[in-house]
Enzyme design. Sequence first.
Site, mmCIF file in Angstrom:
data_model
loop_
_atom_site.group_PDB
_atom_site.id
_atom_site.type_symbol
_atom_site.label_atom_id
_atom_site.label_comp_id
_atom_site.label_asym_id
_atom_site.label_seq_id
_atom_site.Cartn_x
_atom_site.Cartn_y
_atom_site.Cartn_z
ATOM 1 N N GLY A 132 77.155 -71.615 62.640
ATOM 2 C CA GLY A 132 76.190 -70.295 62.812
ATOM 3 C C GLY A 132 76.955 -69.227 62.559
ATOM 4 O O GLY A 132 77.792 -69.062 61.630
ATOM 5 N N GLU A 133 76.989 -68.306 63.298
ATOM 6 C CA GLU A 133 77.599 -67.005 63.347
ATOM 7 C C GLU A 133 78.050 -66.905 64.888
ATOM 8 O O GLU A 133 77.466 -66.673 65.618
ATOM 9 C CB GLU A 133 76.481 -65.920 63.286
ATOM 10 C CG GLU A 133 76.926 -64.455 63.343
ATOM 11 C CD GLU A 133 78.129 -64.318 62.795
ATOM 12 O OE1 GLU A 133 79.151 -63.699 63.322
ATOM 13 O OE2 GLU A 133 78.680 -64.593 61.495
ATOM 14 N N SER A 134 79.365 -66.824 64.883
ATOM 15 C CA SER A 134 80.252 -67.223 66.288
ATOM 16 C C SER A 134 79.859 -65.728 67.060
ATOM 17 O O SER A 134 79.891 -65.812 68.342
ATOM 18 C CB SER A 134 81.739 -67.451 66.169
ATOM 19 O OG SER A 134 82.393 -66.555 65.261
ATOM 20 N N CYS A 151 82.748 -75.298 62.692
ATOM 21 C CA CYS A 151 82.656 -74.026 61.827
ATOM 22 C C CYS A 151 82.587 -72.844 62.942
ATOM 23 O O CYS A 151 83.580 -72.757 63.694
ATOM 24 C CB CYS A 151 81.513 -74.059 60.772
ATOM 25 S SG CYS A 151 82.102 -72.597 59.744
ATOM 26 N N ARG A 186 88.851 -65.976 60.920
ATOM 27 C CA ARG A 186 87.066 -65.986 60.513
ATOM 28 C C ARG A 186 87.234 -65.771 58.896
ATOM 29 O O ARG A 186 87.998 -64.903 58.481
ATOM 30 C CB ARG A 186 86.328 -65.258 61.438
ATOM 31 C CG ARG A 186 86.387 -65.560 62.572
ATOM 32 C CD ARG A 186 85.472 -64.692 63.524
ATOM 33 N NE ARG A 186 84.087 -64.740 63.038
ATOM 34 C CZ ARG A 186 83.248 -63.622 63.242
ATOM 35 N NH1 ARG A 186 83.600 -62.728 63.950
ATOM 36 N NH2 ARG A 186 82.159 -63.702 62.946
ATOM 37 N N ILE A 206 80.837 -73.498 54.690
ATOM 38 C CA ILE A 206 80.001 -72.293 54.515
ATOM 39 C C ILE A 206 80.754 -71.140 55.183
ATOM 40 O O ILE A 206 80.768 -71.096 56.571
ATOM 41 C CB ILE A 206 78.351 -72.523 55.237
ATOM 42 C CG1 ILE A 206 78.066 -73.679 54.373
ATOM 43 C CG2 ILE A 206 77.660 -71.395 55.023
ATOM 44 C CD1 ILE A 206 76.863 -74.382 55.193
ATOM 45 N N ARG A 207 81.022 -70.190 54.538
ATOM 46 C CA ARG A 207 81.877 -68.780 55.219
ATOM 47 C C ARG A 207 82.871 -69.252 56.247
ATOM 48 O O ARG A 207 82.924 -68.810 57.372
ATOM 49 C CB ARG A 207 80.946 -68.030 55.728
ATOM 50 C CG ARG A 207 79.843 -67.482 54.699
ATOM 51 C CD ARG A 207 79.006 -66.085 55.178
ATOM 52 N NE ARG A 207 79.970 -65.155 55.051
ATOM 53 C CZ ARG A 207 79.817 -64.267 56.156
ATOM 54 N NH1 ARG A 207 79.166 -64.462 57.011
ATOM 55 N NH2 ARG A 207 80.917 -63.174 56.200
ATOM 56 N N HIS A 217 81.061 -78.740 57.747
ATOM 57 C CA HIS A 217 79.729 -79.178 58.432
ATOM 58 C C HIS A 217 79.506 -80.475 57.931
ATOM 59 O O HIS A 217 78.651 -80.963 57.249
ATOM 60 C CB HIS A 217 78.419 -78.297 57.744
ATOM 61 C CG HIS A 217 78.742 -76.813 58.342
ATOM 62 N ND1 HIS A 217 77.980 -76.285 59.078
ATOM 63 C CD2 HIS A 217 79.493 -75.876 57.657
ATOM 64 C CE1 HIS A 217 78.250 -74.924 59.310
ATOM 65 N NE2 HIS A 217 79.065 -74.740 58.504
ATOM 66 N N GLU A 255 77.411 -82.275 59.729
ATOM 67 C CA GLU A 255 75.997 -82.763 59.784
ATOM 68 C C GLU A 255 75.362 -82.513 58.770
ATOM 69 O O GLU A 255 73.875 -82.893 58.679
ATOM 70 C CB GLU A 255 75.527 -81.668 61.252
ATOM 71 C CG GLU A 255 75.401 -80.152 60.728
ATOM 72 C CD GLU A 255 76.805 -79.510 60.677
ATOM 73 O OE1 GLU A 255 77.663 -80.005 60.661
ATOM 74 O OE2 GLU A 255 76.586 -78.027 60.328
HETATM 75 N N1 GLN Z 1 81.532 -66.925 59.321
HETATM 76 C C1 GLN Z 1 80.826 -67.583 60.524
HETATM 77 C C2 GLN Z 1 81.662 -67.037 61.624
HETATM 78 O O1 GLN Z 1 82.640 -66.259 61.666
HETATM 79 C C3 GLN Z 1 80.925 -69.130 60.468
HETATM 80 C C4 GLN Z 1 80.110 -69.541 59.432
HETATM 81 C C5 GLN Z 1 79.676 -71.190 59.890
HETATM 82 O O2 GLN Z 1 79.573 -71.273 60.849
HETATM 83 N N2 GLN Z 1 79.168 -71.906 58.591
HETATM 84 O O3 GLN Z 1 81.146 -67.136 62.980
#
Ligand code: GLN
Length: 192
Positions: free
Chosen positions: A47-49, A78, A105, A139-140, A175, A177
Amino acid sequence: MKKVGILSLQGDFEAHGKAVERAGGEAVFVREPEQFGEIDGLIIPGGESTTMLKLLHYEGLMDSLAAFGARKPVFGTCAGAILMAHEVSSPQQESLDFMDIGVERNAYGRQIDSRVTELDPEPEFLDRTAPGKLEAVFIRAPIIRRLGAQTKVLARYRGDPVLVEQGRHVVATFHPELTSDRRVHELFLEKL
Ligand code: GLN
């Protein structure tokens, strides 16, 4: 059946719920501090930490999560891996220090920030699971820049560690999952 908590404040917790069930566990979506007492292990999803950290504080879950990780297995994917690190850069942020790793990150940059690829896992992974390449969705993703002496690398991508364990804990910068391969979730369930 082992009860696997999935931190469900933000991110792709639902996909982890399905992956846990495919691997033979019972998924428990964790949103309240009391739920830590009911589970055998915890997954922190992607997600987005930064957002996840804010929500952890806002919901009053930070202390119970820290206490849980001090005695029970935690698997971070991630953003979850970022939260579990000892130190975080680009930018620096608070983390739980469940594993002796340093992560950067969004380290793959903008051009190739998301991709699907195939990994050749290390023998340490394959000996415990089954042979064959491992499909990996990034993903990112962060890159693990530092590994402590207690860590074990289970898979790499372009030389960088992407699946790492340290005792009861595991992190993946991709990921698992999101693919049908159950082996990474099975590896975590074996730790419970
Ligand atoms: N870029 C996100 C972060 O820095 C992590 C991306 C992800 O969990 N797919 O939190």
